[in-house]
Enzyme design. Structure first.
Site, mmCIF file in Angstrom:
data_model
loop_
_atom_site.group_PDB
_atom_site.id
_atom_site.type_symbol
_atom_site.label_atom_id
_atom_site.label_comp_id
_atom_site.label_asym_id
_atom_site.label_seq_id
_atom_site.Cartn_x
_atom_site.Cartn_y
_atom_site.Cartn_z
ATOM 1 N N CYS A 131 51.756 48.867 51.014
ATOM 2 C CA CYS A 131 51.080 50.070 51.529
ATOM 3 C C CYS A 131 49.575 50.072 51.243
ATOM 4 O O CYS A 131 48.758 50.357 52.123
ATOM 5 C CB CYS A 131 51.726 51.329 50.944
ATOM 6 S SG CYS A 131 52.087 51.232 49.185
ATOM 7 N N HIS A 234 47.649 57.455 49.711
ATOM 8 C CA HIS A 234 46.967 56.597 48.735
ATOM 9 C C HIS A 234 45.467 56.625 49.012
ATOM 10 O O HIS A 234 45.047 56.605 50.175
ATOM 11 C CB HIS A 234 47.416 55.132 48.874
ATOM 12 C CG HIS A 234 48.821 54.868 48.425
ATOM 13 N ND1 HIS A 234 49.633 55.795 47.792
ATOM 14 C CD2 HIS A 234 49.574 53.727 48.515
ATOM 15 C CE1 HIS A 234 50.799 55.248 47.520
ATOM 16 N NE2 HIS A 234 50.801 54.006 47.947
#
Lengths: 319, 319
Positions: A131, A234
């Site tokens: 990710c 994130h």
């Protein structure tokens, strides 16, 4: 229009459910949809958009006689190791979210906007990157194409959703079940296990996957990956050294034109990226302590672009 | 033993209260204690250990005829600008927590373990550095003394308590009053205002104060400072380039011996640092992407060592 038989392995997980949502959102041309999970979930019915499908407990015969065109995996490394080759042998194109196949030289590692051409070299399995790597390589590829790239340093702020449903439960219920310490009032510079040199495997993934995706096997990359107490998205503080001098406004023009990337001034927050497919960047400024260097703040929805969306985008390359 | 007349300006604030707590904890030899705050708090009684003192609303005559030996300021930049010189003129040694005097060439900027000798060059006012800077310069000074230091890059994870009581309220009550966005589910790369070059003044403080404290006016320093949703303790990902080659175990020995510094393996969490005066470091590992470089994870209680404890430690140098 041709329609395709699609399977999702790990369909009851956080990313598996999001893959289904995104297939529906993007109107992926599905003929038959098959949902697979562990035998625990066998018979559970999952409904999304026009689909209402009973989950099948996965076994070695699961992919036989289904004429699957795509099987999208998000069930962890062990499941991918065993079942992805079976799905590929059964004739499907596998897009795998685990770390199992990413560094296999016979498996392309693809970010849809960055290296779509690699996908077509597959031998049955295509890997979806980590990710944190996915969101970072968009601005880096924009930089690479225009200026060249000498060094990258990543410092991350990673949400608990990256650890799945159990990670979110730890944060929301203020308990410590999944993470090595309480996360609800903590900052933990610890994602995945530690390697002998003191780096975590999460950091190793960012380093090695960046090199593979950008086709720069000798690129200098370092990383510090950190879990923070937010539910989703994130953020990555990227420090990049370009191969030649640059002007900030020209660099911004280059990045603004890059597909899937948006510049938000002065900076994107985590909330802004939540639920979005684009990677948001901001705080683009020179780092005068290293030659030709720049700081970029990069935020993305780790469950969407960092996992499910990119998986579906890879499959879309073959439509 | 000689005892001293001590004043605290900003005594009702988060850091002011902690200064009083720490004076009591460390048994600072107080003769008379005076607590000052804005006129709003005049008459409020603050109790701590053996002391129960009525707060005085601050005015231009506050420091007269009190024979103050030390006045410890934590009431913001404007109050320090006006009142610190008055306290110094009245004969006290001022230790100031604001950013007002830190870069003044006539004002020493002191971290007790790092450059205590600078304190004695004062002309009435001594400045306490920025919270993030204080904790970072302990390991950096250890490195500098043994190996020399060429470059420092800071990436921070800063708690809301750094913004005082209002910052904590924003997090706990999930509201947005103090910060530019919600902080309770956000990561904000934005502390203090933005300068023209895209750096924030928090980042500028870390850069300039590091140089001043270490007496390295030309040291290459860069920073990205970020607010994260935890109540207390700052974490800093420090990347440092040494002036010569080093072995990790030797470097660890050097840092372990440094006063006020503890190595926690594999890493200290925020929870571990909360309520502690020592600076905790871990995840010490080589950064092979730059010459002679190392990553260090550095956590400290920003209200204690990052503010109140260091303030009291500076005063203790004169006992």
């Amino acid at each position: 229009m041709k329609r395709y038989n699609v399977g999702i392995v790990g369909a009851t997980g956080l990313v598996g459910r999001k893959i289904l949502e995104i297939l529906v959102e993007r109107d992926f041309p599905i003929q038959n949809l098959f949902l697979f999970a562990s035998s625990r979930s066998h018979g559970k019915v999952i409904t999304c958009g026009p689909y209402s499908v009973s989950v099948e407990g996965l076994n070695d015969d699961s992919f036989k006689d289904k004429h699957l065109d795509f099987v999208l995996f998000s069930a962890g490394k062990e499941a991918s190791h065993h079942y992805a080759p079976l799905a590929a042998e059964a004739g499907a194109i596998v897009v795998d979210n685990s770390s199992c196949w990413r560094m296999d030289p016979d498996v392309p590692l693809v970010v849809a906007e960055v290296n779509p051409e690699d996908a077509f070299k597959h031998q049955g399995i295509i890997a979806n990157p980590n990710c944190s790597t996915i969101q970072s390589v968009l601005p880096l590829k924009g930089i690479l194409d225009k200026y060249g790239l000498d060094r990258v340093s990543y410092t991350t702020y990673q949400a608990v959703s990256g650890a799945g449903i159990k990670g979110i439960e730890d944060l929301k219920e203020q308990k410590q079940a999944h993470f090595p310490h309480h996360i609800h009032k903590n900052i933990l510079p610890h994602i995945d296990a530690f390697d002998e040199d003191g780096y975590t495997f999460e950091e190793k993934k960012m380093i090695e996957e960046t090199r593979k995706i950008l086709h720069l096997p000798n690129l200098k990359v370092t990383a510090t990956t950190v879990r923070v107490p937010i539910e989703n998205t994130h953020a990555i503080a990227i420090n990049a050294s370009l191969s030649k001098p640059f002007e900030l406004n020209e660099l911004e023009t280059v990045l603004e034109a890059y597909q899937g990337l948006q510049i938000i001034k002065p900076y994107p927050t985590s909330e802004m990226a939540d639920g979005q497919d684009d990677v948001l960047i901001g705080r683009i400024r020179k780092d005068p302590t290293l030659p030709n260097s720049v700081h970029i703040w990069c935020v993305a929805d780790n469950i969407r672009k960092g996992a499910a969306t990119n998986t579906v985008q890879i499959a879309e390359l073959f439509l």
